[in-house]
Design a protein around this motif. Structure first.
Motif, PDB file in Angstrom:
ATOM      1  N   PHE A 177      -0.060   3.666   8.318  1.00 28.15           N
ATOM      2  CA  PHE A 177      -0.790   2.400   8.373  1.00 28.15           C
ATOM      3  C   PHE A 177      -1.500   2.259   9.719  1.00 28.15           C
ATOM      4  O   PHE A 177      -2.671   1.906   9.778  1.00 28.15           O
ATOM      5  CB  PHE A 177       0.197   1.258   8.143  1.00 28.15           C
ATOM      6  CG  PHE A 177      -0.413  -0.085   7.910  1.00 28.15           C
ATOM      7  CD1 PHE A 177      -1.377  -0.280   6.938  1.00 28.15           C
ATOM      8  CD2 PHE A 177       0.015  -1.191   8.639  1.00 28.15           C
ATOM      9  CE1 PHE A 177      -1.911  -1.539   6.698  1.00 28.15           C
ATOM     10  CE2 PHE A 177      -0.507  -2.442   8.409  1.00 28.15           C
ATOM     11  CZ  PHE A 177      -1.467  -2.617   7.439  1.00 28.15           C
ATOM     12  N   ALA A 178      -0.768   2.562  10.788  1.00 29.68           N
ATOM     13  CA  ALA A 178      -1.343   2.486  12.132  1.00 29.68           C
ATOM     14  C   ALA A 178      -2.532   3.428  12.262  1.00 29.68           C
ATOM     15  O   ALA A 178      -3.561   3.068  12.848  1.00 29.68           O
ATOM     16  CB  ALA A 178      -0.281   2.813  13.176  1.00 29.68           C
ATOM     17  N   ALA A 179      -2.412   4.621  11.717  1.00 33.06           N
ATOM     18  CA  ALA A 179      -3.508   5.593  11.789  1.00 33.06           C
ATOM     19  C   ALA A 179      -4.743   5.057  11.069  1.00 33.06           C
ATOM     20  O   ALA A 179      -5.865   5.196  11.567  1.00 33.06           O
ATOM     21  CB  ALA A 179      -3.071   6.921  11.179  1.00 33.06           C
ATOM     22  N   GLU A 180      -4.543   4.428   9.913  1.00 31.60           N
ATOM     23  CA  GLU A 180      -5.673   3.845   9.172  1.00 31.60           C
ATOM     24  C   GLU A 180      -6.349   2.735   9.959  1.00 31.60           C
ATOM     25  O   GLU A 180      -7.554   2.537   9.871  1.00 31.60           O
ATOM     26  CB  GLU A 180      -5.216   3.308   7.819  1.00 31.60           C
ATOM     27  CG  GLU A 180      -5.062   4.383   6.784  1.00 31.60           C
ATOM     28  CD  GLU A 180      -5.068   3.824   5.372  1.00 31.60           C
ATOM     29  OE1 GLU A 180      -5.565   2.701   5.152  1.00 31.60           O
ATOM     30  OE2 GLU A 180      -4.584   4.540   4.492  1.00 31.60           O
ATOM     31  N   LEU A 181      -5.547   1.997  10.736  1.00 34.93           N
ATOM     32  CA  LEU A 181      -6.086   0.884  11.520  1.00 34.93           C
ATOM     33  C   LEU A 181      -6.634   1.331  12.873  1.00 34.93           C
ATOM     34  O   LEU A 181      -7.249   0.534  13.576  1.00 34.93           O
ATOM     35  CB  LEU A 181      -4.997  -0.172  11.744  1.00 34.93           C
ATOM     36  CG  LEU A 181      -4.487  -0.896  10.508  1.00 34.93           C
ATOM     37  CD1 LEU A 181      -3.314  -1.787  10.866  1.00 34.93           C
ATOM     38  CD2 LEU A 181      -5.599  -1.711   9.868  1.00 34.93           C
ATOM     39  N   LEU A 190       0.820  -1.210   0.000  1.00 35.73           N
ATOM     40  CA  LEU A 190       0.000   0.000   0.000  1.00 35.73           C
ATOM     41  C   LEU A 190       0.858   1.265   0.000  1.00 35.73           C
ATOM     42  O   LEU A 190       0.320   2.373  -0.068  1.00 35.73           O
ATOM     43  CB  LEU A 190      -0.919   0.009   1.227  1.00 35.73           C
ATOM     44  CG  LEU A 190      -1.972  -1.084   1.297  1.00 35.73           C
ATOM     45  CD1 LEU A 190      -2.680  -1.053   2.652  1.00 35.73           C
ATOM     46  CD2 LEU A 190      -2.976  -0.923   0.157  1.00 35.73           C
ATOM     47  N   LYS A 191       2.180   1.077   0.100  1.00 30.26           N
ATOM     48  CA  LYS A 191       3.141   2.182   0.137  1.00 30.26           C
ATOM     49  C   LYS A 191       2.867   3.141   1.292  1.00 30.26           C
ATOM     50  O   LYS A 191       2.892   4.361   1.138  1.00 30.26           O
ATOM     51  CB  LYS A 191       3.175   2.921  -1.203  1.00 30.26           C
ATOM     52  CG  LYS A 191       3.583   2.039  -2.368  1.00 30.26           C
ATOM     53  CD  LYS A 191       3.741   2.824  -3.638  1.00 30.26           C
ATOM     54  CE  LYS A 191       4.038   2.014  -4.858  1.00 30.26           C
ATOM     55  NZ  LYS A 191       4.850   0.886  -4.806  1.00 30.26           N
ATOM     56  N   LEU A 192       2.602   2.553   2.467  1.00 31.80           N
ATOM     57  CA  LEU A 192       2.325   3.339   3.663  1.00 31.80           C
ATOM     58  C   LEU A 192       3.441   3.168   4.681  1.00 31.80           C
ATOM     59  O   LEU A 192       4.002   2.076   4.813  1.00 31.80           O
ATOM     60  CB  LEU A 192       1.005   2.897   4.305  1.00 31.80           C
ATOM     61  CG  LEU A 192      -0.273   3.179   3.530  1.00 31.80           C
ATOM     62  CD1 LEU A 192      -1.458   2.553   4.247  1.00 31.80           C
ATOM     63  CD2 LEU A 192      -0.487   4.672   3.358  1.00 31.80           C
ATOM     64  N   SER A 193       3.733   4.235   5.396  1.00 31.49           N
ATOM     65  CA  SER A 193       4.648   4.137   6.527  1.00 31.49           C
ATOM     66  C   SER A 193       3.931   3.401   7.651  1.00 31.49           C
ATOM     67  O   SER A 193       2.692   3.282   7.635  1.00 31.49           O
ATOM     68  CB  SER A 193       5.049   5.533   7.008  1.00 31.49           C
ATOM     69  OG  SER A 193       3.920   6.201   7.550  1.00 31.49           O
ATOM     70  N   GLN A 194       4.694   2.944   8.632  1.00 32.15           N
ATOM     71  CA  GLN A 194       4.053   2.322   9.802  1.00 32.15           C
ATOM     72  C   GLN A 194       3.094   3.302  10.461  1.00 32.15           C
ATOM     73  O   GLN A 194       2.011   2.912  10.889  1.00 32.15           O
ATOM     74  CB  GLN A 194       5.103   1.884  10.824  1.00 32.15           C
ATOM     75  CG  GLN A 194       5.571   0.495  10.671  1.00 32.15           C
ATOM     76  CD  GLN A 194       6.476   0.053  11.814  1.00 32.15           C
ATOM     77  OE1 GLN A 194       6.769   0.801  12.728  1.00 32.15           O
ATOM     78  NE2 GLN A 194       6.916  -1.183  11.741  1.00 32.15           N
ATOM     79  N   GLU A 195       3.498   4.549  10.541  1.00 26.59           N
ATOM     80  CA  GLU A 195       2.666   5.563  11.190  1.00 26.59           C
ATOM     81  C   GLU A 195       1.348   5.763  10.449  1.00 26.59           C
ATOM     82  O   GLU A 195       0.279   5.790  11.060  1.00 26.59           O
ATOM     83  CB  GLU A 195       3.432   6.877  11.297  1.00 26.59           C
ATOM     84  CG  GLU A 195       2.748   7.887  12.178  1.00 26.59           C
ATOM     85  CD  GLU A 195       3.623   9.077  12.496  1.00 26.59           C
ATOM     86  OE1 GLU A 195       3.120   9.974  13.164  1.00 26.59           O
ATOM     87  OE2 GLU A 195       4.802   9.107  12.091  1.00 26.59           O
ATOM     88  N   VAL A 221       1.808  -1.488  15.945  1.00 26.40           N
ATOM     89  CA  VAL A 221       1.934  -2.062  14.600  1.00 26.40           C
ATOM     90  C   VAL A 221       3.354  -2.593  14.397  1.00 26.40           C
ATOM     91  O   VAL A 221       3.546  -3.672  13.838  1.00 26.40           O
ATOM     92  CB  VAL A 221       1.540  -1.039  13.510  1.00 26.40           C
ATOM     93  CG1 VAL A 221       1.889  -1.546  12.119  1.00 26.40           C
ATOM     94  CG2 VAL A 221       0.048  -0.728  13.593  1.00 26.40           C
ATOM     95  N   GLY A 222       4.342  -1.859  14.877  1.00 21.14           N
ATOM     96  CA  GLY A 222       5.725  -2.330  14.787  1.00 21.14           C
ATOM     97  C   GLY A 222       5.923  -3.645  15.523  1.00 21.14           C
ATOM     98  O   GLY A 222       6.585  -4.557  15.026  1.00 21.14           O
ATOM     99  N   ASP A 223       5.328  -3.741  16.710  1.00 17.58           N
ATOM    100  CA  ASP A 223       5.397  -5.001  17.468  1.00 17.58           C
ATOM    101  C   ASP A 223       4.725  -6.137  16.704  1.00 17.58           C
ATOM    102  O   ASP A 223       5.226  -7.265  16.690  1.00 17.58           O
ATOM    103  CB  ASP A 223       4.732  -4.853  18.840  1.00 17.58           C
ATOM    104  CG  ASP A 223       5.604  -4.157  19.861  1.00 17.58           C
ATOM    105  OD1 ASP A 223       6.819  -4.006  19.627  1.00 17.58           O
ATOM    106  OD2 ASP A 223       5.061  -3.764  20.910  1.00 17.58           O
ATOM    107  N   LEU A 224       3.599  -5.850  16.074  1.00 14.82           N
ATOM    108  CA  LEU A 224       2.916  -6.873  15.275  1.00 14.82           C
ATOM    109  C   LEU A 224       3.811  -7.329  14.128  1.00 14.82           C
ATOM    110  O   LEU A 224       3.962  -8.532  13.886  1.00 14.82           O
ATOM    111  CB  LEU A 224       1.601  -6.338  14.710  1.00 14.82           C
ATOM    112  CG  LEU A 224       0.447  -6.126  15.674  1.00 14.82           C
ATOM    113  CD1 LEU A 224      -0.724  -5.471  14.949  1.00 14.82           C
ATOM    114  CD2 LEU A 224       0.012  -7.441  16.301  1.00 14.82           C
ATOM    115  N   GLU A 225       4.395  -6.375  13.421  1.00 16.42           N
ATOM    116  CA  GLU A 225       5.231  -6.709  12.269  1.00 16.42           C
ATOM    117  C   GLU A 225       6.461  -7.522  12.662  1.00 16.42           C
ATOM    118  O   GLU A 225       6.943  -8.328  11.879  1.00 16.42           O
ATOM    119  CB  GLU A 225       5.645  -5.436  11.531  1.00 16.42           C
ATOM    120  CG  GLU A 225       4.511  -4.803  10.761  1.00 16.42           C
ATOM    121  CD  GLU A 225       4.943  -3.613   9.920  1.00 16.42           C
ATOM    122  OE1 GLU A 225       6.134  -3.232   9.949  1.00 16.42           O
ATOM    123  OE2 GLU A 225       4.075  -3.062   9.219  1.00 16.42           O
TER     124      GLU A 225
END
Length: 71
Positions: free
Chosen positions: A27-31, A20-25, A38-42
């Protein structure tokens, strides 16, 4: 192997985010999650319940099994 599914979920989640070409930040905001979570999940550092995997997949509009599938 201990934690294999956690690591696989993390790898698949990261691959989805990168597609999706999203940063973790972003991506996290979308979720609706914090970036560090999110980093821990990854990294496979979180042990999610099956219901949590389902909820995450719903937010991503994915089949939950795709998050656990080996590549």
């Amino acid at each position: 192997m201990e934690g294999r599914l956690q690591k696989q979920l993390g790898q698949n989640l990261k691959a989805h985010r990168e597609a999706l070409k999203l940063s973790q930040e972003a991506f996290a905001a979308e979720l609706g999650m914090h970036r560090t979570y999110v980093g821990d999940l990854e990294r496979g550092n979180r042990n999610l319940s099956l219901r949590a995997v389902e909820r995450l997949a719903e937010k991503l509009d994915l089949d939950p099994l795709l998050l656990l599938e080996e590549n």
